[in-house]
Write a protein that holds these residues in place. Structure first.
Motif, PDB file in Angstrom:
ATOM      1  N   UNK A  34       0.848  -1.188   0.000  1.00  0.00           N
ATOM      2  CA  UNK A  34       0.000   0.000   0.000  1.00  0.00           C
ATOM      3  C   UNK A  34       0.891   1.247   0.000  1.00  0.00           C
ATOM      4  N   UNK A  35       0.435   2.293  -0.672  1.00  0.00           N
ATOM      5  CA  UNK A  35       1.164   3.554  -0.719  1.00  0.00           C
ATOM      6  C   UNK A  35       0.756   4.436   0.454  1.00  0.00           C
ATOM      7  N   UNK A  36       1.649   5.327   0.783  1.00  0.00           N
ATOM      8  CA  UNK A  36       1.332   6.311   1.820  1.00  0.00           C
ATOM      9  C   UNK A  36       0.333   7.329   1.280  1.00  0.00           C
ATOM     10  N   UNK A  37      -0.288   8.054   2.180  1.00  0.00           N
ATOM     11  CA  UNK A  37      -1.248   9.079   1.768  1.00  0.00           C
ATOM     12  C   UNK A  37      -0.582  10.147   0.891  1.00  0.00           C
ATOM     13  N   UNK A  38       0.613  10.690   1.282  1.00  0.00           N
ATOM     14  CA  UNK A  38       1.235  11.697   0.401  1.00  0.00           C
ATOM     15  C   UNK A  38       1.560  11.143  -0.982  1.00  0.00           C
ATOM     16  N   UNK A  39       2.079   9.901  -1.057  1.00  0.00           N
ATOM     17  CA  UNK A  39       2.425   9.343  -2.368  1.00  0.00           C
ATOM     18  C   UNK A  39       1.174   9.120  -3.196  1.00  0.00           C
ATOM     19  N   UNK A  40       0.102   8.653  -2.555  1.00  0.00           N
ATOM     20  CA  UNK A  40      -1.144   8.444  -3.294  1.00  0.00           C
ATOM     21  C   UNK A  40      -1.691   9.781  -3.802  1.00  0.00           C
ATOM     22  N   UNK A  41      -1.578  10.830  -2.999  1.00  0.00           N
ATOM     23  CA  UNK A  41      -2.056  12.150  -3.437  1.00  0.00           C
ATOM     24  C   UNK A  41      -1.248  12.634  -4.635  1.00  0.00           C
ATOM     25  N   UNK A  42       0.089  12.473  -4.557  1.00  0.00           N
ATOM     26  CA  UNK A  42       0.943  12.908  -5.672  1.00  0.00           C
ATOM     27  C   UNK A  42       0.618  12.129  -6.937  1.00  0.00           C
ATOM     28  N   UNK A  43       0.336  10.830  -6.781  1.00  0.00           N
ATOM     29  CA  UNK A  43       0.006  10.014  -7.954  1.00  0.00           C
ATOM     30  C   UNK A  43      -1.317  10.457  -8.567  1.00  0.00           C
ATOM     31  N   UNK A  44      -2.309  10.750  -7.722  1.00  0.00           N
ATOM     32  CA  UNK A  44      -3.606  11.210  -8.241  1.00  0.00           C
ATOM     33  C   UNK A  44      -3.442  12.564  -8.919  1.00  0.00           C
ATOM     34  N   UNK A  45      -2.643  13.449  -8.318  1.00  0.00           N
ATOM     35  CA  UNK A  45      -2.441  14.772  -8.914  1.00  0.00           C
ATOM     36  C   UNK A  45      -1.739  14.661 -10.256  1.00  0.00           C
ATOM     37  N   UNK A  46      -0.787  13.695 -10.380  1.00  0.00           N
ATOM     38  CA  UNK A  46      -0.053  13.514 -11.633  1.00  0.00           C
ATOM     39  C   UNK A  46      -0.796  12.620 -12.606  1.00  0.00           C
ATOM     40  N   UNK A  47      -1.865  11.986 -12.147  1.00  0.00           N
ATOM     41  CA  UNK A  47      -2.671  11.079 -12.977  1.00  0.00           C
ATOM     42  C   UNK A  47      -1.843   9.923 -13.523  1.00  0.00           C
ATOM     43  N   UNK A  48      -0.923   9.397 -12.688  1.00  0.00           N
ATOM     44  CA  UNK A  48      -0.174   8.208 -13.076  1.00  0.00           C
ATOM     45  C   UNK A  48       0.354   7.535 -11.808  1.00  0.00           C
ATOM     46  N   UNK A  49       0.634   6.251 -11.957  1.00  0.00           N
ATOM     47  CA  UNK A  49       1.163   5.511 -10.817  1.00  0.00           C
ATOM     48  C   UNK A  49       2.667   5.745 -10.679  1.00  0.00           C
ATOM     49  N   UNK A  50       3.165   5.767  -9.452  1.00  0.00           N
ATOM     50  CA  UNK A  50       4.604   5.985  -9.255  1.00  0.00           C
ATOM     51  C   UNK A  50       5.402   4.736  -9.604  1.00  0.00           C
ATOM     52  N   UNK A  51       6.643   4.933 -10.025  1.00  0.00           N
ATOM     53  CA  UNK A  51       7.572   3.835 -10.239  1.00  0.00           C
ATOM     54  C   UNK A  51       8.454   3.662  -9.008  1.00  0.00           C
ATOM     55  N   UNK A  52       8.777   2.418  -8.713  1.00  0.00           N
ATOM     56  CA  UNK A  52       9.576   2.108  -7.522  1.00  0.00           C
ATOM     57  C   UNK A  52      10.922   1.555  -7.964  1.00  0.00           C
ATOM     58  N   UNK A  53      11.987   2.213  -7.572  1.00  0.00           N
ATOM     59  CA  UNK A  53      13.354   1.771  -7.830  1.00  0.00           C
ATOM     60  C   UNK A  53      14.124   1.759  -6.513  1.00  0.00           C
ATOM     61  N   UNK A  54      15.238   1.038  -6.487  1.00  0.00           N
ATOM     62  CA  UNK A  54      16.042   1.085  -5.248  1.00  0.00           C
ATOM     63  C   UNK A  54      16.438   2.521  -4.918  1.00  0.00           C
TER      64      UNK A  54
END
Length: 628
Positions: A195-215
């Motif tokens: 599950x994503x954090x609330x800030x990350x989920x907000x940023x993803x909704x604002x950008x209208x795309x899912x975040x990518x996860x890298x090391x």
């Protein structure tokens, strides 16, 4: 030099290894023992940096005392919350965020109204992670970009009816031992679920795309977002509460809020009512509302203005942890003085200034790690240096005390100030005095070694006392005699007079000393003194390991031969006419003894004759006449 260099190199290596060991622990995120100090230093650096105006991206709608009083209590009824969301949606915000846990059902009318309100605008609502024993922990033995993500025991999710109409994010923050939120975890795990954090989920909704996860980083909207260990986002607060623009929810309900304030902004609804919401201590404020912590993290993600603390920064920390203690220990070893301490302070302050400047420009270098790496080695090495210095001081004090017994004080002090003294031979006038016991060789054949040593010890002590009093220098003790020089380390106008006074005192002192000996010994001993004034060659003789100061030349030879003349003439002292004239010795000698001369005599090994004066402290028959 090698003996000094090896301990220093060992100290430098150990200091570097100590820093490297701490650095590797820090690199893994296991340096919990430094967290308290790092937190304090972070607060100080934040205050030094000062307040920052946040970007105009996020607004806070506060469920404060006014709206709670108007709406009849807290928790706020769902119907009132629906009206707030509905009022905000009319102004076309980019995202509406509800920092409230909607996990229990309320009155159906209120829940239905909130469902409808959430449909009017892109929305994100809060969830929470529950951790075993109340602490976030990381699953071990995993690899990949999601390794190190905090593993929760369970998730507190909003009612499904709300989750179907809005995105969901977790609100858990990571606090230090003082309760200050330093990081915001971006991802959470529960079994195989992420599950994503609330800030990350907000940023993803604002950008209208899912975040990518890298090391060590996230990617979103073409931007790379550096994260610390376990994908946590470091927090850097803009200022005290209210720094991120905050408006009462009552102004939304009353229609008094400006639409320009809300339009195309991210709006976070959260509780600030007294006793009704989470508050956290921060460097600027002891009661920062939790909703402002959420808003800060959201702003960092959207604006990219957060403070950077990723693996590269931690590698830089390791470098400082290795280099700083080595530099400080090296300075301490290089100059054991006030200069070294000043340089150490300068280097330390330079590092501290660099650390504070980097923090002000958004790079979170560790302050605790280099200090923990540098202070123990410097203190330990400094203590060892002090101990070694004390031992060396004691050693040199002992050596100095011993050397004082083998070198005249006036020469020793002069050599201390002029270490090159007599490195080249010097020609000068000087007064030379020889004294020797008569009959000692025969006497020593009948005495044991201890008795001889004690006898010579007392005789040498007598000579030393009289010579030092008169300002002369004993260049050597030669068994039962001594060679004495007046004119070192610098010749003076009173050298001859001092030499004559010394001769008289040696005569009277030796007579008294002989009288104090047992009659069987005193009857077999006598003494003789020779004195001459003229040109000598003063120099250092010996090798690299040992040198002594002495005088050579005809003047020295004549003074030595005059002892034979004194013994042959039945006198205690034979001195040359040159010494007599240079000293003006007539009065000095006649006052305390019997003087005869001038007399011409031959000197063994020397052509021609030499004019001399003879002196004795008592009249031997009629061979001498007391000078008037």
């Amino acid at each position: 030099m090698k003996r000094l260099r090896l301990p220093t190199l060992a100290a430098l290596a150990l200091a570097g290894l100590w820093g490297l060991g701490l650095g590797l622990v820090h690199l893994r995120g296991d340096a919990w023992f430094l967290d308290r100090f790092e937190a304090t230093m972070t607060d100080l650096r934040t205050l030094v940096r000062g307040r920052i105006n946040p970007p105009d991206l996020v607004k806070i709608i506060a469920i404060d005392d006014d709206v709670v009083r108007n709406e009849g209590g807290y928790p706020l009824p769902r119907a009132a919350l629906a009206r707030i969301v509905d009022g905000l949606a009319r102004f076309k915000p980019k995202v509406i965020v509800i920092d409230l846990l909607l996990v229990d059902p309320g009155p159906e009318s209120g829940d239905q109204a909130l469902e409808q309100a959430l449909d009017q605008s892109p929305s994100v609502i809060a969830a929470a992670a529950v951790f075993a024993q109340g602490k976030q922990w990381v699953a071990s033995g995993e690899s990949g970009p999601l390794a190190g993500v905090p593993s929760a025991d369970r998730f507190l999710l909003p009612l499904q009816r709300f989750a179907d109409r809005a995105a969901v994010g977790l609100v858990n923050v990571a606090t230090d031992q003082s309760g200050t939120p330093r990081f915001f975890p971006m991802l959470f795990r529960q079994g195989n679920r992420i599950e994503a954090s609330l800030p990350l989920r907000v940023a993803a909704v604002a950008a209208a795309e899912n975040p990518g996860v890298e090391p060590d980083r996230l990617t979103l909207a073409g931007k790379s977002i550096p994260t610390d260990i376990s994908h946590v986002l470091p927090l850097s607060f803009y200022g005290p509460r209210g720094t991120i623009p905050t408006f009462s929810a009552a102004s939304v309900l009353n229609g008094q809020i400006d639409s320009k304030t809300i339009h195309d902004r991210i709006v976070v609804i959260g509780a600030t009512v007294t006793g009704g919401g989470d508050v956290f201590p921060t460097p600027f404020d002891s009661v920062l509302p939790g909703v402002e912590v959420i808003a800060t993290a959201i702003t960092h993600l959207i604006a990219g203005d957060g403070i950077v603390r990723d693996r590269n920064v931690r590698l830089a920390d390791v470098g400082f942890a290795v280099v700083l203690p080595m530099i400080l220990v090296g300075l301490l070893a290089w100059r054991r003085s006030v200069v070294a301490l000043i340089l150490i302070v300068v280097v330390f302050l330079a590092w501290l200034g660099l650390n504070v400047a980097a923090f002000s420009y958004g790079v979170w270098l560790s302050a605790a790690l280099p200090m923990a790496a540098a202070i123990p080695p410097v203190m330990l090495f400094g203590a060892l240096q002090l101990l070694q210095g004390r031992r060396r001081a004691q050693y040199f004090a002992m050596r100095n005390s011993l050397l004082q017994q083998f070198q005249a004080p006036v020469v020793r002090d002069w050599l201390t100030r002029h270490p090159d003294f007599l490195s080249e031979p010097v020609h000068q006038n000087a007064a030379i005095v020889f004294i020797d016991l008569s009959g000692f060789t025969a006497l020593s054949e009948t005495m044991d070694a201890d008795e001889i040593r004690e006898l010579l010890k007392s005789f040498h002590a007598l000579i030393d006392k009289e010579v030092v009093t008169a300002g002369g220098v004993i260049t050597s003790f030669m068994g039962d005699g001594a060679m004495i020089l007046f004119g070192l380390p610098e010749p003076g106008p009173g050298d001859s007079a001092n030499a004559v006074r010394c001769c008289v005192n040696l005569c009277t002192g030796t007579q008294t000393w002989l009288a104090s000996l047992p009659p069987s010994i005193a009857a077999r001993l006598g003494f003789k003194i020779g004195a001459h004034f003229g040109m000598i060659v003063a120099s250092r003789l010996g090798g690299r390991s040992y040198q002594h100061i002495t005088a050579t030349g005809d003047t020295v030879n004549v003074a030595s031969r005059l002892m034979e003349v004194a013994a042959r003439q039945g006198a205690e002292l034979a001195m040359s006419a040159e010494m007599f004239r240079a000293a003006g010795a007539d009065n000095a000698l006649s006052v305390s003894g019997f003087l005869s001369g001038p007399v011409d005599t031959r000197i063994r090994g020397r052509s021609g004759s030499l004019t001399i004066w003879l002196w004795k402290s008592s009249l031997p028959g009629e061979t001498m006449a007391k000078a008037s």
